[in-house]
Each structure stands twice: as structure tokens, then as C-alpha cells.
Design a protein around this motif. Structure first.
Motif, PDB file in Angstrom:
ATOM      1  N   LEU A  33       0.762  -1.118  -0.072  1.00 11.38           N
ATOM      2  CA  LEU A  33      -0.078   0.076   0.145  1.00 11.38           C
ATOM      3  C   LEU A  33       0.685   1.252   0.101  1.00 11.38           C
ATOM      4  O   LEU A  33       0.438   2.268  -0.642  1.00 11.38           O
ATOM      5  CB  LEU A  33      -0.988   0.124   1.146  1.00 11.38           C
ATOM      6  CG  LEU A  33      -1.907  -1.173   1.112  1.00 11.38           C
ATOM      7  CD1 LEU A  33      -2.786  -1.097   2.507  1.00 11.38           C
ATOM      8  CD2 LEU A  33      -3.006  -0.844   0.047  1.00 11.38           C
ATOM      9  N   ALA A  34       2.062   1.232   0.616  1.00 17.22           N
ATOM     10  CA  ALA A  34       2.969   2.255   0.683  1.00 17.22           C
ATOM     11  C   ALA A  34       4.148   2.299  -0.211  1.00 17.22           C
ATOM     12  O   ALA A  34       5.155   2.305   0.143  1.00 17.22           O
ATOM     13  CB  ALA A  34       3.329   2.611   1.959  1.00 17.22           C
ATOM     14  N   HIS A  35       3.951   1.541  -1.287  1.00 11.85           N
ATOM     15  CA  HIS A  35       5.195   1.097  -2.200  1.00 11.85           C
ATOM     16  C   HIS A  35       6.048   2.239  -2.625  1.00 11.85           C
ATOM     17  O   HIS A  35       7.121   2.152  -2.844  1.00 11.85           O
ATOM     18  CB  HIS A  35       4.461   0.227  -3.456  1.00 11.85           C
ATOM     19  CG  HIS A  35       3.667   1.291  -4.463  1.00 11.85           C
ATOM     20  ND1 HIS A  35       2.481   1.436  -3.929  1.00 11.85           N
ATOM     21  CD2 HIS A  35       3.925   1.904  -5.307  1.00 11.85           C
ATOM     22  CE1 HIS A  35       1.867   2.238  -4.961  1.00 11.85           C
ATOM     23  NE2 HIS A  35       2.873   2.426  -5.934  1.00 11.85           N
ATOM     24  N   ARG A  36       5.607   3.289  -2.733  1.00 10.12           N
ATOM     25  CA  ARG A  36       6.367   4.648  -2.864  1.00 10.12           C
ATOM     26  C   ARG A  36       7.389   5.042  -1.821  1.00 10.12           C
ATOM     27  O   ARG A  36       8.295   5.731  -2.001  1.00 10.12           O
ATOM     28  CB  ARG A  36       5.505   5.881  -3.102  1.00 10.12           C
ATOM     29  CG  ARG A  36       4.868   5.529  -4.467  1.00 10.12           C
ATOM     30  CD  ARG A  36       3.891   7.035  -4.734  1.00 10.12           C
ATOM     31  NE  ARG A  36       2.784   6.334  -5.752  1.00 10.12           N
ATOM     32  CZ  ARG A  36       2.893   6.647  -6.876  1.00 10.12           C
ATOM     33  NH1 ARG A  36       3.835   7.517  -7.415  1.00 10.12           N
ATOM     34  NH2 ARG A  36       1.768   6.461  -7.750  1.00 10.12           N
ATOM     35  N   SER A  37       7.277   4.572  -0.588  1.00  8.55           N
ATOM     36  CA  SER A  37       8.218   4.819   0.641  1.00  8.55           C
ATOM     37  C   SER A  37       9.258   3.870   0.207  1.00  8.55           C
ATOM     38  O   SER A  37       9.362   2.808  -0.045  1.00  8.55           O
ATOM     39  CB  SER A  37       7.535   4.232   1.846  1.00  8.55           C
ATOM     40  OG  SER A  37       8.482   3.935   2.778  1.00  8.55           O
ATOM     41  N   PRO A  38      10.687   4.625   0.416  1.00  2.61           N
ATOM     42  CA  PRO A  38      11.822   3.688   0.340  1.00  2.61           C
ATOM     43  C   PRO A  38      11.787   2.538   1.257  1.00  2.61           C
ATOM     44  O   PRO A  38      12.503   1.419   0.561  1.00  2.61           O
ATOM     45  CB  PRO A  38      13.085   4.909   0.690  1.00  2.61           C
ATOM     46  CG  PRO A  38      12.331   6.146   0.657  1.00  2.61           C
ATOM     47  CD  PRO A  38      10.841   5.963   0.996  1.00  2.61           C
ATOM     48  N   LEU A  39      11.437   2.653   2.443  1.00  2.00           N
ATOM     49  CA  LEU A  39      11.448   1.390   3.273  1.00  2.00           C
ATOM     50  C   LEU A  39      10.520   0.233   2.668  1.00  2.00           C
ATOM     51  O   LEU A  39      10.783  -0.840   2.569  1.00  2.00           O
ATOM     52  CB  LEU A  39      11.079   1.854   4.759  1.00  2.00           C
ATOM     53  CG  LEU A  39      11.083   0.657   5.988  1.00  2.00           C
ATOM     54  CD1 LEU A  39      12.414   0.178   6.103  1.00  2.00           C
ATOM     55  CD2 LEU A  39      10.476   1.010   7.205  1.00  2.00           C
ATOM     56  N   ALA A  40       9.270   0.765   2.374  1.00  2.00           N
ATOM     57  CA  ALA A  40       8.311  -0.156   1.861  1.00  2.00           C
ATOM     58  C   ALA A  40       8.833  -0.697   0.629  1.00  2.00           C
ATOM     59  O   ALA A  40       8.977  -2.068   0.211  1.00  2.00           O
ATOM     60  CB  ALA A  40       7.039   0.373   1.516  1.00  2.00           C
ATOM     61  N   SER A  41       9.439   0.043  -0.402  1.00  2.11           N
ATOM     62  CA  SER A  41      10.081  -0.686  -1.610  1.00  2.11           C
ATOM     63  C   SER A  41      11.024  -1.602  -1.342  1.00  2.11           C
ATOM     64  O   SER A  41      11.360  -2.652  -2.007  1.00  2.11           O
ATOM     65  CB  SER A  41      10.530   0.733  -2.585  1.00  2.11           C
ATOM     66  OG  SER A  41      11.053   0.353  -3.607  1.00  2.11           O
ATOM     67  N   SER A  42      11.997  -1.348  -0.253  1.00  2.00           N
ATOM     68  CA  SER A  42      13.195  -2.113  -0.030  1.00  2.00           C
ATOM     69  C   SER A  42      12.720  -3.333   0.454  1.00  2.00           C
ATOM     70  O   SER A  42      13.048  -4.432   0.038  1.00  2.00           O
ATOM     71  CB  SER A  42      14.059  -1.336   1.071  1.00  2.00           C
ATOM     72  OG  SER A  42      14.785  -0.094   0.538  1.00  2.00           O
ATOM     73  N   LEU A  43      11.625  -3.324   1.217  1.00  2.00           N
ATOM     74  CA  LEU A  43      11.248  -4.719   1.801  1.00  2.00           C
ATOM     75  C   LEU A  43      10.337  -5.529   0.766  1.00  2.00           C
ATOM     76  O   LEU A  43      10.979  -6.800   0.624  1.00  2.00           O
ATOM     77  CB  LEU A  43       9.942  -4.427   2.859  1.00  2.00           C
ATOM     78  CG  LEU A  43       9.194  -5.419   3.518  1.00  2.00           C
ATOM     79  CD1 LEU A  43      10.352  -6.401   4.169  1.00  2.00           C
ATOM     80  CD2 LEU A  43       8.031  -5.048   4.460  1.00  2.00           C
TER      81      LEU A  43
END
Length: 191
Positions: free
Chosen positions: A29-39
Motif C-alpha cells: 500500500l505504501a510502495h512509494r516509501s523507500p522502506l516499503a520498496s526495499s522490503l
């Protein structure tokens, strides 16, 4: 391993599966966040292998409880097994072959298993409102859990946790499914 230790172990794995499911859903849902994208990029290439590991663990856990701990499976437990056991086989084959096309078949099976597990868990919690007596036997009633760990985790809840994590792992976005430089990427680039 004694039965009580196994109950705590598998209940703890269910909690870990729940946390992983929540983390991956939030990351999607928060794919634009660097942390979310990294995960997502960290987990994505291993999604098939992880889904297989979850299905295999669920299968081995259910076999332990029925064959070692001698917990007789109820009717809904059998239905959940009918959905989970084939996943342990086909996801292993798909992971070895890096065949993400298995999603078309595995996600619906896991979804059916999840619906049955959810109903079974709710039946254990609210037997007076949901009971369908024809489906359950007097010897092994579906509404009576063999055990409850941490105040709410039953075998049905464990199955639900496994099915949910399998679905989330198999529905990861296409852009994060292949590791950079993987064999399937290099083959597709050559074509």
C-alpha cells in the motif's frame, strides 16, 4: 519435542506469519516509501520459495498434531488440509522452476483454504451462532479446539495465518519478483 512445546512453537510461527503478512500488505500500500520498496524488493525474488516454506511448515505441523500428538482432525481441518497439502508440493516445484505462473492455481486454492479456516476459527469462537451440525461429528466436533495458545491461537487460526501469508507472497508485484541478474531475467532479455 513435547506437545506443549510444539503448540507454543507453531503458535509463535502463526504470529510471525501474521506480522509478515501485515508488513507486506502495508508495504504494498505504501510502495512509494523507500522502506516499503526495499522490503518488497528484498522479499519479492524469494516469494515462491517463502510461500513453499510456509505451506511445507503448515503441512508438517498438521501432520505432527495428528500423527504424533494424536489430535484427530475434524471435518473442517480435513478441508483445510485438502487445500494446504497440494500447495506444499506444487509451490516447491514452482519455486524450483521459478514458475510464477503457478499463482493462477495456487492463489485460488489458498483463498478457499483461508475461507474455510476463517469459518472454522469463527466457529470455535462462536459455536452457538455458527454451528452447522451436519458437518461436524460428535467424536471430533469442529467447534471445540484442541488447544488455545496466547488466548486465541488455535489450529484453525494457524491454518488461516499460513494461507494468508501464502496469498500475499504469491501476489507480490511483478517488478519485485525477480532478483537482478537472475536466470529468468537474462533469458527474457535475450528473447
Amino acid at each position: 519435542m513435547d506437545v506443549q512445546t510444539a503448540q507454543v512453537f507453531f503458535a509463535t510461527l502463526a504470529i510471525i506469519a501474521n506480522l509478515a503478512t501485515i508488513a507486506l500488505v502495508v508495504a504494498r500500500l505504501a510502495h512509494r516509501s523507500p522502506l516499503a520498496s526495499s522490503l518488497l524488493e528484498l522479499v519479492g525474488p524469494y516469494g515462491l520459495w517463502l510461500a513453499w516454506l510456509v505451506a511445507l511448515t503448515c503441512t508438517l505441523g498438521s501432520l505432527y498434531f495428528s500423527e504424533v500428538a494424536n489430535f484427530t482432525p475434524c471435518t473442517y481441518c480435513w478441508y483445510q488440509r485438502i487445500a494446504m497439502y497440494p500447495l506444499a508440493v506444487i509451490l516447491g516445484i514452482a519455486a524450483f522452476r521459478r514458475d510464477w505462473g503457478i499463482r493462477r492455481y495456487a492463489v485460488p486454492v489458498a483463498g478457499i483454504g483461508a475461507v474455510i479456516a476463517l469459518y472454522h476459527f469463527l466457529l470455535e469462537r462462536y459455536p452457538e451462532t455458527l454451528a452447522i451440525e451436519e458437518a461436524c461429528s460428535a467424536v471430533t466436533p469442529c467447534s471445540v479446539p484442541w488447544f488455545t495458545e496466547y488466548g486465541f491461537i488455535t489450529l484453525a487460526y494457524m491454518a488461516l495465518s499460513g494461507f494468508a501469508l501464502i496469498i500475499v507472497l504469491l501476489t507480490l508485484p511483478a517488478r519485485v519478483r525477480e532478483a537482478p541478474g537472475s536466470l529468468s531475467q537474462s533469458v527474457s532479455q535475450e528473447a
